[in-house]
Structures are given as structure tokens and as C-alpha cells.
Design a protein around this motif. Structure first.
Motif, short mmCIF file in Angstrom:
data_model
loop_
_atom_site.label_atom_id
_atom_site.label_comp_id
_atom_site.label_asym_id
_atom_site.label_seq_id
_atom_site.Cartn_x
_atom_site.Cartn_y
_atom_site.Cartn_z
N ILE A 99 0.77 -1.06 -0.16
CA ILE A 99 0.03 0.04 0.03
C ILE A 99 0.79 1.22 0.09
CG2 ILE A 99 -1.75 1.26 1.43
CD1 ILE A 99 -2.52 -1.49 2.30
N THR A 100 2.12 1.27 0.67
CA THR A 100 2.71 2.32 1.11
C THR A 100 3.49 2.47 -0.41
OG1 THR A 100 3.28 1.87 3.27
CG2 THR A 100 4.89 3.30 1.94
N ALA A 101 3.97 1.67 -1.12
CA ALA A 101 4.57 1.77 -2.55
C ALA A 101 3.50 2.29 -3.44
CB ALA A 101 5.11 0.17 -2.93
N TYR A 102 2.27 1.75 -3.36
CA TYR A 102 1.39 2.13 -4.50
C TYR A 102 0.93 3.66 -4.30
CZ TYR A 102 -2.72 1.62 -7.37
OH TYR A 102 -3.60 1.86 -8.38
N LEU A 103 0.78 3.92 -3.10
CA LEU A 103 0.18 5.21 -2.63
C LEU A 103 1.21 6.15 -2.98
CD1 LEU A 103 -2.39 4.86 0.11
CD2 LEU A 103 -2.75 4.94 -2.33
N GLY A 104 2.27 5.77 -2.31
CA GLY A 104 3.59 6.81 -2.43
C GLY A 104 3.87 7.07 -3.73
N ALA A 105 4.15 6.04 -4.73
CA ALA A 105 4.53 6.39 -6.10
C ALA A 105 3.32 7.21 -6.83
CB ALA A 105 4.64 4.90 -6.78
N GLY A 106 2.09 7.02 -6.45
CA GLY A 106 0.91 7.81 -7.11
C GLY A 106 1.09 9.11 -6.48
N VAL A 107 1.23 9.46 -5.38
CA VAL A 107 1.41 10.58 -4.98
C VAL A 107 2.76 11.59 -5.52
CG1 VAL A 107 1.84 12.19 -2.76
CG2 VAL A 107 0.44 10.38 -2.69
N ILE A 108 3.92 10.79 -5.42
CA ILE A 108 5.22 11.43 -6.34
C ILE A 108 4.77 11.70 -7.54
CG2 ILE A 108 7.35 11.10 -7.17
CD1 ILE A 108 7.67 9.09 -4.53
N ALA A 109 3.95 10.84 -8.43
CA ALA A 109 3.49 10.90 -9.80
C ALA A 109 2.82 12.30 -9.94
CB ALA A 109 2.90 9.86 -10.17
N ASN A 110 1.86 12.38 -8.82
CA ASN A 110 0.84 13.73 -8.84
C ASN A 110 1.57 14.98 -8.41
OD1 ASN A 110 -1.00 12.11 -9.82
ND2 ASN A 110 -1.95 11.69 -7.61
N LEU A 111 2.56 14.85 -7.72
CA LEU A 111 3.39 15.92 -7.29
C LEU A 111 4.12 16.49 -8.40
CD1 LEU A 111 3.94 17.64 -4.75
CD2 LEU A 111 5.91 16.17 -3.93
N GLY A 112 4.76 15.45 -9.10
CA GLY A 112 5.54 15.86 -10.27
C GLY A 112 4.57 16.48 -11.16
N THR A 113 3.46 16.06 -11.34
CA THR A 113 2.64 16.85 -12.31
C THR A 113 2.28 18.22 -11.70
OG1 THR A 113 1.63 14.57 -13.00
CG2 THR A 113 0.22 16.48 -13.42
N TYR A 114 2.04 18.41 -10.54
CA TYR A 114 1.73 19.62 -10.14
C TYR A 114 2.95 20.63 -10.03
CZ TYR A 114 1.54 23.53 -6.63
OH TYR A 114 1.51 24.56 -5.80
N VAL A 115 4.46 20.00 -9.99
CA VAL A 115 5.54 21.17 -10.08
C VAL A 115 5.87 21.38 -11.45
CG1 VAL A 115 7.87 21.25 -9.53
CG2 VAL A 115 6.22 20.08 -7.83
N PHE A 116 5.79 20.48 -12.43
CA PHE A 116 6.18 20.68 -13.57
C PHE A 116 5.12 20.72 -14.78
CE2 PHE A 116 9.88 18.33 -11.56
CZ PHE A 116 10.71 19.40 -11.74
N GLY A 117 3.95 20.46 -14.45
CA GLY A 117 2.94 20.90 -15.39
C GLY A 117 2.37 22.01 -15.38
N PRO A 118 1.55 22.24 -16.47
CA PRO A 118 0.84 23.72 -16.62
C PRO A 118 0.12 23.85 -15.42
CG PRO A 118 0.52 22.18 -18.49
CD PRO A 118 1.06 21.14 -17.46
N ASP A 119 -0.13 25.11 -15.25
CA ASP A 119 -0.99 25.83 -14.09
C ASP A 119 -2.36 25.27 -14.14
OD1 ASP A 119 1.28 27.20 -13.21
OD2 ASP A 119 0.65 28.90 -14.20
N VAL A 120 -3.17 25.20 -15.31
CA VAL A 120 -4.39 24.52 -15.49
C VAL A 120 -4.17 23.34 -16.20
CG1 VAL A 120 -6.58 25.10 -16.50
CG2 VAL A 120 -5.07 27.21 -15.84
N TYR A 121 -4.23 22.25 -15.30
CA TYR A 121 -4.11 21.19 -15.95
C TYR A 121 -5.01 20.14 -14.98
CZ TYR A 121 -1.57 17.06 -17.87
OH TYR A 121 -1.57 15.75 -18.63
N LEU A 122 -5.65 19.21 -15.61
CA LEU A 122 -6.64 18.20 -14.88
C LEU A 122 -6.00 16.82 -15.54
CD1 LEU A 122 -10.08 19.92 -15.42
CD2 LEU A 122 -8.71 20.15 -13.49
N HIS A 123 -6.11 15.99 -14.53
CA HIS A 123 -5.53 14.55 -14.74
C HIS A 123 -6.18 13.57 -13.75
CE1 HIS A 123 -2.88 14.43 -11.06
NE2 HIS A 123 -2.59 15.68 -11.40
N LEU A 124 -6.18 12.28 -14.09
CA LEU A 124 -6.78 11.39 -13.31
C LEU A 124 -6.47 9.90 -13.66
CD1 LEU A 124 -10.60 10.98 -13.78
CD2 LEU A 124 -9.23 11.87 -15.30
N GLY A 125 -6.34 8.98 -12.95
CA GLY A 125 -5.90 7.75 -13.08
C GLY A 125 -4.94 7.22 -12.25
#
Length: 255
Positions: A99-125
């Protein structure tokens, strides 16, 4: 390691976390896309990944997109990937670390999207979390060869390369999420794999009960009892429900 030979009932018993996640994917798809219930529509609206929302303090959006999907095909593909590549890690790591691996990697993925993605960006999955599982496998291949054999390592490398190519080649894919999910899994791997044991398809198997001499005999009704027993009926019913869900999804995409 990646080819499932268990029955439906054995799979549920052996890999409860993977089973729960796949069930949640399909449940939310039914509630949102098939039944269109207003409560779940609202749940998706406030749970989808939104860089602008995170910037405004809605930090739960770093977690909730992991469980939401943009339609049946998206949910089915991620669920299928999880069924293939999740069970071995759930057994090797244990439920809590998986659970830690799955959620941890998912949060890191979403955090990377937030830091490097466009300001107005929607995503899910769940793709970022699933790429995180690949990141753990890649770490095994290069630094923990005792946990994975060469044949399975080749499978992982092939799928990982295909996944990266598809990520870069196709449009409407969260490249940041995939790449940072992969990186996140690799970063978490040395911590989570410290006490991991190699995968064994027999570790979760139920030991066979030895028959006493008094139990050995011919039962003329044994085939009838086996055919209509609850143990065989329930898994068939669950598989049938899954098939119905798949057919509903295909029909909904054709309409």
C-alpha cells in the motif's frame, strides 16, 4: 511471477489489496459512468487532479486521482495492469508496504505533475502508481537480482520500454505522472525491499489436507456435490459479474 494461474477465489484470498483496488476502480466507473449518480459525479469533480486546486490548498487532490479514471477503457487497462504486476509485489512486500509503495508512487507522480505541469491542468488515473510498481521492479533488476530471475526481468524491461514509448508517442497522456511515478517507485524501492523475499506461487497456497483411511471411499454423488457447491458457484458468479461490466463498458463506448 506475472502469469496468473489462481482461481478467482484463490486470487481474492491471496492478494486482497490488489483485489480491493481493482474492485474500487470498477465500482467507481459503474457509479460515475454507467449509473451517473450525482453524488459520485460530485466526488469525481472534487477528486480529479487539478494543479490549480492543489495551489489553492486542496492537497487531497494529490491522492484521490489515483482511484478515478476517464472511462471504462482507462479503468480496465489500469486494472488489468495491476492484476498482472501487483500480486507478486503484494506478496514480496507484504500488504502494508505494498500500500505504501502504490500510494507513495502515485502521490509522487501527482506531485511531479503539479510542479512541472501547466498551471491549469486536470488529470486522473492510477497510471502513475502502476508505473511506480515498474520502478520497483527496475530497481530489483539492477540492484536486487536475488529477488527476480532473468526471464521475469526481461518481461519487465520490455513492458517498461513499451510503456515509456507509448507515454511519449500518444497524446492526452500525463507524461509527468508516468515518468515521476516510475522514478518514485525506484526511489522507494531500497527502503521497501529491505526485508522482501522472492516471489513464490506456492507461498499463499492452502496446504492440502491429508485424508484419513476412513475418508477414502467412493461417493456416487461427488460430481453432483462439486458442481453445485457454493465454493464453485460463487467464483463463477463473480467472474460473470465482471464479464457483464466489461460488456456494459464496450456498449457504452459504441453508443
Amino acid at each position: 511471477m506475472f502469469f496468473r494461474t489462481e482461481s478467482f477465489q484463490q486470487f481474492i484470498r491471496s492478494y486482497p489489496i490488489v483485489t480491493f483496488l481493482v474492485g474500487l476502480h470498477l465500482f467507481l466507473w459503474v457509479m460515475i459512468d454507467v449509473l451517473g449518480l450525482p453524488f459520485f459525479w460530485q466526488l469525481e469533480r472534487i477528486g480529479v487532479g487539478s494543479n490549480q486546486g492543489i495551489a489553492n490548498g486542496e492537497y487531497w487532490r494529490l491522492v484521490t486521482p489515483i482511484f478515478l479514471h476517464g472511462g471504462f477503457t482507462h479503468a480496465l487497462f489500469n486494472s488489468f495492469s495491476l492484476v498482472l504486476f501487483g500480486p507478486a509485489l503484494e506478496q514480496m512486500l507484504g500488504r502494508a508496504k505494498f500500500i505504501t509503495a502504490y500510494l507513495g508512487a502515485g502521490v509522487i507522480a501527482n506531485l511531479g505533475t503539479y510542479v512541472f505541469g501547466p498551471d491549469v491542468y486536470l488529470h486522473l488515473g492510477a497510471s502513475g502508481a502502476i508505473f511506480g510498481l515498474f520502478g520497483i521492479y527496475l530497481y530489483m533488476i539492477y540492484f536486487r537480482k536475488d529477488l527476480i530471475d532473468q526471464a521475469n526481468a526481461q518481461v519487465v524491461l520490455t513492458i517498461a520500454v513499451i510503456g515509456v514509448i507509448m507515454t511519449l508517442a500518444r497524446s492526452n497522456i500525463n507524461i509527468y505522472g508516468h515518468m515521476f511515478g516510475l522514478l518514485g517507485g525506484a526511489v522507494l524501492a531500497p527502503i521497501l525491499l529491505q526485508s522482501a523475499r522472492p516471489y513464490s506461487p506456492y507461498r499463499n497456497a492452502q496446504p492440502r489436507r491429508r485424508l484419513d483411511d476412513n475418508e477414502i471411499g467412493f461417493d456416487p454423488n461427488r460430481w453432483k456435490n462439486k458442481k453445485f457447491s457454493n465454493k464453485s458457484f460463487v467464483p463463477r458468479l463473480l467472474w460473470g459479474a465482471l464479464v457483464v461490466l466489461i460488456l456494459l463498458g464496450l456498449v457504452s463506448r459504441l453508443l
